[in-house]
Write an enzyme that holds these catalytic residues in place. Structure first.
Site, PDB file in Angstrom:
ATOM      1  CD  GLN A  70     -80.666  57.659  32.355  1.00 33.32           C
ATOM      2  OE1 GLN A  70     -80.467  57.312  33.519  1.00 33.32           O
ATOM      3  NE2 GLN A  70     -79.821  57.370  31.377  1.00 33.32           N
ATOM      4  CG  HIS A 110     -73.549  47.299  28.172  1.00 30.71           C
ATOM      5  ND1 HIS A 110     -74.249  47.310  26.989  1.00 30.71           N
ATOM      6  CD2 HIS A 110     -73.870  48.461  28.797  1.00 30.71           C
ATOM      7  CE1 HIS A 110     -74.958  48.413  26.897  1.00 30.71           C
ATOM      8  NE2 HIS A 110     -74.741  49.139  27.978  1.00 30.71           N
ATOM      9  CD  GLN A 135     -73.894  57.949  32.164  1.00 33.64           C
ATOM     10  OE1 GLN A 135     -75.055  58.111  31.814  1.00 33.64           O
ATOM     11  NE2 GLN A 135     -73.262  56.791  32.007  1.00 33.64           N
TER      12      GLN A 135
END
Length: 283
Positions: A64, A40, A157
């Site tokens: 989700q 991240h 994604q």
């Protein structure tokens, strides 16, 4: 530690962003669900290269998660996350509540196809990408970001979000950031903390298997033969394999000939109670 603006409502976020816009600043966005790791932080660092101001978001998105997945068990470590974001010089943390993102009467979602219906993650999590697309579209509009960072580790994604931004003419650039890995090759993931020591030692096999399959394909082996060998190796190591597939890197359509590529190899497998995913470019 650098100062960071903490916002929890859309109105407060937009107020903070407006000040940056008044200064002519370009805005970068790093959407996350928290439990931050070095992968991240790599997104935040890349955003700092591409924009004068960086917004990081932390929102564990219930839309989700399927009924079979335990939303309550998803790790929540906001205090530690805030320290990491401050050290990485993010300017704003947007950490809304579920009620802020999905207020009473919320009734609109995004319908997704194309790479969202490729028979990979969607085969096992059929509502997942509609939830991802809906919340990401909201974050784009709430932040007004110019560029948004997404890691290649969640490759399907990434393709879904890029398709959505194109199809809906959203004025945001989608920037792909390479998968960050541990020294033994394991793709960094918030879920890695759930691996037992035994399973943590086995987990890098997924990346090694992808690398071997890619090398075999580059050496002239047929795609299906390379995949068959890889599937056998993963299952023999004790994983419950969901898929090991070769797909066209742009469309995620099945691909049988490397010459029709570029080729992306993608894997998902469970070891113990932890489900891991990974992918690499093959050609």
């Amino acid at each position: 530690m650098a100062d960071i603006i903490i916002t929890r409502t859309v109105s407060d976020l937009r107020h903070a962003v407006r000040k940056f816009r008044d200064e002519g600043d370009r805005i970068g966005l790093v959407p996350t669900m928290g439990a931050l790791h070095d992968g991240h932080i790599a997104l935040v660092r890349e955003a700092r290269k591409r924009a004068a101001r960086v917004i990081a978001t932390i929102f564990v998105n219930p839309a989700q998660f399927s009924p079979a997945e335990d939303l309550a068990k998803y790790p929540r470590t906001e205090e530690a996350d805030l320290a990491r974001l401050s050290a990485a010089r993010a300017d704003i943390l947007f950490a809304p509540t579920v009620g802020e993102m999905y207020p009473q009467g919320f009734a609109t979602t995004i319908s997704v196809g194309g790479p969202a219906a490729a028979g990979l993650e969607d085969r096992f999590r059929p509502t997942h990408f509609a939830g991802v697309a809906t919340v990401v579209a909201k974050l784009f509009m709430q932040s007004g970001a110019d560029v948004a960072m997404f890691g290649e580790k969640d490759y399907q994604q990434l393709m879904v979000v890029a398709q959505m931004a194109r199809d809906l003419d959203l004025p945001v650039e989608i920037a792909a950031v390479a998968t960050q890995r541990e020294e033994d090759g394991l793709a960094m993931s918030s879920r890695n903390r759930f691996l037992s020591p035994e399973h943590r030692a086995l987990a890098p096999l997924l990346h090694r298997t992808l690398r071997k399959a890619a090398d075999d394909i580059a050496g002239g082996a047929g795609i299906e033969a390379a995949l068959a060998e890889g599937r056998a190796a993963i299952e023999q190591a004790g994983f419950a394999l969901d898929y090991l597939e070769a797909r066209h890197a742009a469309s995620l359509a099945p691909i049988a000939d490397p010459a029709a590529g570029p080729v992306r190899l993608l894997v998902a497998a469970k070891i113990g109670q932890t489900r891991l995913i990974d992918n690499i470019a093959a050609t």
